[in-house]
Motif scaffolding. Structure first.
Motif, short mmCIF file in Angstrom:
data_model
loop_
_atom_site.label_atom_id
_atom_site.label_comp_id
_atom_site.label_asym_id
_atom_site.label_seq_id
_atom_site.Cartn_x
_atom_site.Cartn_y
_atom_site.Cartn_z
N VAL B 642 0.79 -1.06 0.12
CA VAL B 642 0.63 0.18 0.40
C VAL B 642 0.86 0.98 -0.53
O VAL B 642 1.98 1.36 0.73
N GLY B 644 1.10 5.34 -0.71
CA GLY B 644 -0.09 6.72 -0.22
C GLY B 644 0.40 7.62 -0.82
O GLY B 644 0.41 9.16 -0.67
N ASP B 652 0.19 4.32 5.03
CA ASP B 652 0.95 2.83 3.66
C ASP B 652 1.75 2.63 5.05
O ASP B 652 2.15 2.49 5.60
N MET B 741 -2.87 3.66 -5.26
CA MET B 741 -2.52 3.29 -2.97
C MET B 741 -2.08 2.12 -3.56
O MET B 741 -1.60 1.41 -2.26
#
Lengths: 600, 783
Positions: B642, B644, B652, B741
């Motif tokens: 993940v 960000g 993240d 993302m």
């Protein structure tokens, strides 16, 4: 595909035709439009005409429609002719025959013009079958340059329409040439029956090959005013398979790398006045969709959660409500639903379409009319408090193309009173619930009326009632005391001894009555075993109250006395003070006791 | 007093009216509790939230599909690969069974609600139940008025809303109801001494045990209260009935729950209850003996019993201590230990400390979560001491302990919230009681005396407070008298003190008449305070706590923007990978991956195996080749990270990365935290350490990131990334979501050795690769 053949069954060499063939290869659905001019040369009158396809093509045939144009120019009108598959004797095994029944028989020497539309799916073959994100999608199309026919073809042209872009290769033919984005073959003259000349076209076709492997449409009819349609799609991109991963960067930032054959969005044309549209999948709402509407249609533009590349799959559900009056009509006492069969989404091939029409509970005499053959059966579904279930008409059709998206009818009879069944059930249910509550509260449900605890409970209730009455009496006494006090205050203010005495007299009378009332109650409480717990408190209360009465009376008489003798204010204070204190204390105790008894 | 006399005739009618009114108020409170939690559905959609709820949802799906027996025996092979997890035996089944039952009932009535819908709305429904339970509990403690106030406060308390908005399908949603209801039944039993309620209490405790690990709070709080009552000489047969059946039945029932099992007997969390169980029997015995013996004999007996009892107890204690001391954690679970010693987790178990909800709360979070209740609680505690009854002492104990626990872990703010609501309810109700009474009395007086003599009223009103004061003093003296007397007699007549207590309060209350104007102002201020609370709660429900966290939205000048990247990635995984592929990610995303993508994961949010998580952490913090080896040995096909930095999504994996290093390093010592820090600072820019810039997490997060804007500016860390251009050799990007993302990489298949014609000396030369293998062999536990 496109081999359009006209056969005049047993009179194979007695028919002759002139053919112009047009193959549309711009999308992933292949549409072959063929105009035939058939002339009967044989001795007999012809009532049907044969069309032939190689088996390999016939398997992929989705729809075959034959139109007969009557008249010419403005006054012409087209009729759909009945087409059915036949197996003539002695015919070659590799060829599938379809027979077109003519409206009017074709006399000897006469000719007529037919328009045949054949739609094929899954015929374009991606080649290469794996491409990277930046590549274009090349597909291969194979067919015969000649029109496959059991009849002699006098002259024939073939026109293949391509979407434009690159043409990698195509089968060279003496009469073949590329014109703009089309390949033209022909004209060919005097071809014998069953002539065949394979051709192949390898060209760029970037349209996404959207195939719904399964589409389940549920059409739920509610006579409360709406039709709810739910469509569950299971989509796959059947184009060249994506290899080497997917780079978002390339997809977003570089147009030329953007995956030309990827599926970015689909457009669904919903009926006008469609409402409550939703678009979701197993894990929730999909937020990438837009909806427009005007009086003629509602257009829903949806994007899958991710851009679809070759070989990728996704599934989602579209649902919407439709106003009942637009689709449900009454005919001779029966109702019929008139609604489209296929998917409202553009350019989607559906491998397996299942349409379920859920009729209201209590519908009878159900019959279905569909303009082409489908598998049909009935089910029962239970929804929203149903008791006997709703009849469900299920239609199943394989290999469905947008051309199948036509109206079909479901006829049934339905009694309007059945509508009220469920509301009535709910009303009755709640009514019984409330009645049960009332009964439970008011009825005596104890099993044994003679058991000790039951009797004890009865007695306890009695005791409580008595105690309540005692309390009331005490409260009355207290209010009388209150009045006496106010009379004293009046005395202070006005000095009117007489009225004070009158008040005293009435109070005395009242108190006496009350004490009379109190007597049987106290006796009862004393004797009752259940009251043993409370009795001391009640007794104390009564005693305290009596004491308070006495003190109050003494105070009263003392003050009145003082006033009569005209003592000074301070003198009165000093005489009254002890009573006053005692009274306040008593009052306090009585209040406490009352509270205590209250809490029992 | 005239008012009292007049009130009595219409009493029954007023009573009935009050009952109906109370019923409707409660109904409305229920509706309020339910509907304030629907903001998430209205603003977003009807969807399961966050992480754990996805697991619960998946379990519920399994339950409804396969039935209860398969559920108990469910071995889940789609998680913790290759270990798997016994779900039936390691999950608190209360929530799942509740939602499953609701679904089943609806289903058998032919109401076609999906399992998801039922799960989404379970929490709001149980919040309404919890509000009603609060009413019952507070009513037992302080009467109907306080009950209604407390229920209304609880219905909208932000702390509870944060855990029970529609879609937040987690244990706590149901457990808070069970907690309050168990307490209510305990108090009810204590007040009535009825065995019926005692049995219900044990059942309710059973439900709580089924629902949440927080049941240990009950089984410690109630014994503490019992002990308190015994010590303060308030032992009664009602107390015995309230406690003894609870321990016996409750423990037996608790042991039926697979996840608890023999822990209900063996772990230290439960010892307090057994100890108090023994003590209450000793005390009961003493009372019994006292009843049948004369005073003299009694004294003899008591010395005998005391000496014998003490020896026996000492023996028991010795055994207990020995048993407890023999276990390494002293018989306590990690989470309980971190409650007793707030620094324990950060010292020894980074995996507990890494969860943000296990951190101690900050002061603003108290204000955020319970708002004005924080100021009302002290007033409520004072009100509980006037008078101190069995029930109110329980509430005091509850608030004190829960304040402590909430101070240790943010998550336990949830336990504090009901206590705070009840206390504030009591405080508000008492305050309104006093104020409205004074207004009423004085208004009545004002109207009475106005027509008569305006001059006199002033003198009267000036004397009346004097009177009151006088009487007050007297009462005070009297109560002191009473106390003295009762303390003398309390052995014999301890019940009397209980009876006297409410009397005392009533008398005082009745005389507490404040002047008109101040009380009117005070009422006004209280109303303002209440409205502030309501405004805050609605704001918190609408803005702060309703985001489902899998869908993010942001408002900009051109309208609402939706970030649906997580589901995009999960949908892609679910549709375009093989059913048996294994996906590796940090454990936060394990539950979501199994539930939404239906793919096997290596670790998930049930952090039961520290080593396994450390392995994934190690892989993420290793260079590419070593990470590939680890992942390959775990059969991993895809790695999900993940990221960000593209849109500025702060939670993240890069921000969580230090925890991966810490947890990984805790098990595999070759991962050292200082290697990733430059001068103690965590950074990813050009100053970052080479270890950091070469680790897998960095590479997977920032792969080709620089090409988006040419500089590689990370919007979360607000800096340009350190290493901008690099290639991946063992992984290939297969999917990145719309806002970057979630990025999914595939492990490249190993290079064909026959082909290896020394294109790169690293991979081709055989002699050099063998020792490398050995080197990684040591590092990688899965080979």
């Amino acid at each position: 595909m496109s081999s359009f053949d006209e056969v005049y069954f047993l009179f194979m060499d007695t028919n002759e035709c002139i053919v112009s063939l047009q193959i549309d290869l711009t999308s992933h659905i292949v549409r072959v439009l063929c105009t035939l001019k058939v002339e009967n040369l044989g001795p007999d009158v012809a009532s049907e005409i044969l069309l032939t396809f190689p088996n390999s093509q016939a398997m992929k045939l989705a729809n075959l429609k034959t139109l007969y144009n009557e008249g010419k120019g403005k006054g012409s009108s087209a009729f759909n002719l009945l087409v059915s598959e036949v197996h003539p004797e002695g015919a070659p095994q590799e060829i599938t025959f379809f027979s077109v029944s003519l409206r009017d028989r074709l006399e000897k020497g006469k000719s007529l013009i037919l328009t045949v539309l054949a739609i094929f799916t899954h015929t374009l073959q991606p080649f290469p079958d794996e491409i990277t994100q930046g590549d274009i999608q090349l597909v291969l199309y194979q067919d015969s340059a000649y029109f496959l026919s059991p009849y002699v073809v006098k002259s024939q042209t073939l026109n293949i329409m391509l979407p434009g872009g690159r043409v990698e290769s195509y089968t060279k033919h003496p009469n073949g040439r590329i014109v703009d984005s089309a390949i033209k073959y022909g004209p060919f003259e005097n071809l014998p029956p069953f002539s065949y000349s394979p051709i192949a076209v390898h060209y760029e076709n970037n349209s996404p090959f959207v195939v719904a492997q399964e589409l389940v449409r549920e059409i739920e009819v509610s006579h409360w005013g709406s039709i709810q349609v739910t469509e569950q799609y299971n989509l796959v991109h059947k184009g060249a398979t994506n290899k080497g991963g997917f780079s978002r960067l390339d997809y977003q930032a570089r147009a030329y790398m953007g995956g030309k054959s990827s599926l970015r969005r689909l457009t669904a044309r919903l009926p006008p006045r469609a409402h409550s549209v939703y678009y979701r999948d197993d894990i929730g709402n999909i937020s990438t969709s837009h909806l427009w509407g005007d009086s003629r249609k509602t257009q829903l533009e949806i994007e899958p959660r991710f851009p679809m590349f070759g070989g990728w799959r996704t599934s989602f559900t579209i649902g919407y409500g439709l106003p009942l009056e637009d689709f449900l009509f009454v005919l001779e006492g029966r109702r019929f639903l008139n609604i489209t069969l296929g998917s409202p989404v553009d350019e989607v091939v559906i491998d397996d379409l299942i349409v379920k029409v859920i009729l209201p509970e209590g519908s009878k005499d159900i019959s279905v009319s569909v303009p082409f053959p489908t598998k049909q059966w009935q089910e029962t579904k239970y929804l929203h408090l149903d008791l006997v279930g709703r009849p469900v008409v299920v239609l199943e059709k394989t290999n469905v193309v947008p051309e199948h998206n036509i109206y079909f009818q479901v006829y049934y009879s339905f009694n309007n009173l059945s509508l009220l069944r469920e509301p009535l059930m709910l009303i009755l249910g709640f009514l019984f619930l409330f009645i049960a509550c009332i009964v439970h509260v008011h009825a005596d449900l104890s099993i044994s009326k003679s058991s000790a605890s039951y009797i004890a409970k009865l007695q306890w209730d009695e005791v409580q009632a008595t105690v309540q009455r005692v309390q009331n009496i005490i409260n009355k006494c207290l209010s009388i005391h209150e009045k006496l006090e106010t009379s004293l205050q009046d005395l202070y203010r006005t000095g009117d001894v007489q009225s004070c005495k009158v008040a005293r007299k009435t109070a005395d009378g009242l108190l006496k009555e009350l004490s009379k009332e109190l007597k049987p109650l106290t006796i009862f409480l004393q004797s009752s075993p259940q009251a043993a717990q409370i009795w001391p408190k009640v007794d104390e209360l009564v005693a305290k109250e009596k004491e308070m009465q006495e003190k109050l009376m003494q105070k009263h008489s003392a003050i009145v006395d003082c006033f009569e003798k005209k003592h000074s204010g301070r003198d009165i204070e000093s005489r009254v003070a002890p009573y006053q204190q005692k009274l306040i204390a008593l009052k306090q105790e009585i209040d406490d006791l009352l509270d205590f008894i209250d809490e029992i | 007093m005239a008012a009292l006399g007049e009130a009595k005739p219409g009493g029954t009618l007023r009573h009935a009216f009050g009952g109906v009114l109370g019923f409707f108020i409660l109904l409305l409170i229920g509706v309020l509790a339910f509907s304030i939690r629907l903001f998430s559905v209205i603003k977003y959609e009807s969807v399961i939230h966050e992480f754990d709820p996805y697991f619960n949802y998946r379990v519920t799906q399994f339950l409804t599909k396969n039935g209860i027996y398969d559920f108990w025996n469910w071995f889940d092979d789609r998680t913790w690969y290759p270990l798997g997890r016994v779900i039936g035996g390691t999950v608190y089944p209360g929530l799942t069974l509740t939602a499953g039952t609701m679904w089943w009932v609806l289903h058998s009535l032919n109401v076609p609600l999906s399992v998801e819908t039922v799960c989404v709305f379970t929490a709001p429904i149980f919040s309404a139940n919890a509000a009603w339970a609060t009413y019952l509990l507070t009513k037992e403690v302080k009467g109907t008025g306080a009950g209604l106030t407390a229920a209304a406060l609880l219905a909208i308390v932000p702390s509870y809303i944060s855990r029970s908005v529609a879609g937040s399908y987690d244990n706590e949603a149901v457990a808070i109801f069970a907690l309050i209801f168990t307490f209510y039944l305990y108090i009810k039993t204590l007040n009535t001494g009825s065995l019926f309620y005692a049995t219900l209490n044990a059942l309710s405790y059973f439900y709580m045990v089924c629902s949440w690990g927080g049941y240990t709070f009950i089984i410690n709080l109630i014994p503490m209260h019992v002990l308190l009552l015994i010590v303060t000489g308030r032992y009664s047969s009602r107390l015995y009935i309230a406690y003894a059946p609870l321990v016996i039945l409750g423990t037996l029932l608790a042991a039926l729950v697979p996840v608890v099992g023999f822990n209900a007997l063996m772990t230290s969390e439960h010892f307090a209850s057994f100890l108090v169980f023994i003590i209450i029997h000793v005390v009961a015995l003493v009372h019994y003996i006292k009843g049948i013996l004369s005073t003299k004999m009694y004294k003899v007996a008591i010395t005998l019993v005391l000496s014998v009892g003490i020896t026996v107890c000492a023996g028991f204690l010795a055994i207990l201590v020995a048993l407890v001391a023999s276990s390494p954690t002293k018989g306590w679970s990690g989470r309980s230990l971190s409650l007793l010693d707030p620094t324990y987790a950060s010292k020894y178990i980074p995996i507990i400390a890494s969860v943000s909800e296990h951190q101690p709360p900050t002061w603003p979070s108290y204000f955020m979560d319970i708002n004005v209740l924080a100021f009302l609680v002290p007033a409520g505690i004072i009100a509980c001491f006037l008078p101190l009854s069995d029930a109110s002492s329980f509430m005091v104990l509850y608030i004190v302990t829960s304040v402590y626990f909430s101070g240790v872990m943010v998550r336990l703010m949830l336990v504090l919230a009901p206590a705070a609501c009840i206390m504030s309810g009591i405080a508000l109700s008492e305050a309104f009681d006093v104020l409205t009474r004074s207004v009423k009395l004085q208004l009545a007086k004002l109207f009475q005396s106005l027509p008569a003599h305006s001059g006199d009223t002033t003198s009267e009103s000036s004397t009346s407070p004097n009177d009151v004061a006088k009487v007050d003093k007297k009462v005070l003296i009297k109560t002191e008298d009473l106390k003295e007397r009762s303390s003398k007699k309390n052995r014999k007549k301890d019940k009397e003190t209980v009876e006297n207590a409410p009397l005392k309060s009533r008398s005082e209350k009745r005389l507490m008449v404040l002047p008109l104007a101040p009380s009117a102002v005070a009422i006004l201020l209280l109303v303002v305070l209440g409205s502030l609370y309501v405004i805050h709660c609605v704001w918190a429900a609408a803005e702060a706590y309703s985001a489902p966290s899998i869908v993010l939205t942001s408002r900009s000048h051109d309208g609402l923007h939706v970030f649906d990247d997580f589901r995009e990635a999960y949908a892609w995984l679910g549709h375009n990978t093989n059913l048996d592929d294994k996906v590796a990610s940090w454990w936060d995303y394990g539950y979501q991956t199994t539930a939404m993508a239906n793919r096997t994961v290596i670790v998930d949010n049930n952090t039961w195996n520290n080593t396994h998580i450390a392995t994934v952490g190690t892989a993420m913090s290793s260079p590419e080749k070593a990470a590939w080896d680890i992942f390959n040995s775990l059969d991993v096909k895809y790695v999900l990270v993940v990221f960000g930095g593209f849109v500025g999504y702060p939670s993240d994996d890069i921000n969580k990365f230090l925890w991966m290093v810490r947890i990984g390093g805790g098990v595999f010592p070759h991962i050292k935290e200082p290697d990733y820090l430059r001068d103690g600072q965590y950074r990813i820019d050009s100053q970052a350490t080479p270890t950091m810039l070469n680790c897998l997490m960095y590479k997977l997060s920032f792969y080709r990131f620089v090409e988006t804007d040419g500089k590689g500016f990370d919007r979360v860390r607000r800096t340009e990334i350190g290493k901008k251009y690099f290639k991946l050799t063992h992984f290939e990007e297969v999917f990145t979501t719309h806002h970057w993302m979630v990025r999914i990489y595939k492990l490249k298949p190993p290079k064909n050795r026959m082909k290896g014609k020394s294109r790169k000396p690293k991979t081709s030369s055989k002699p050099s690769s063998t020792p490398r293998k050995e080197e990684t062999y040591r590092k990688n536990p899965w080979q």
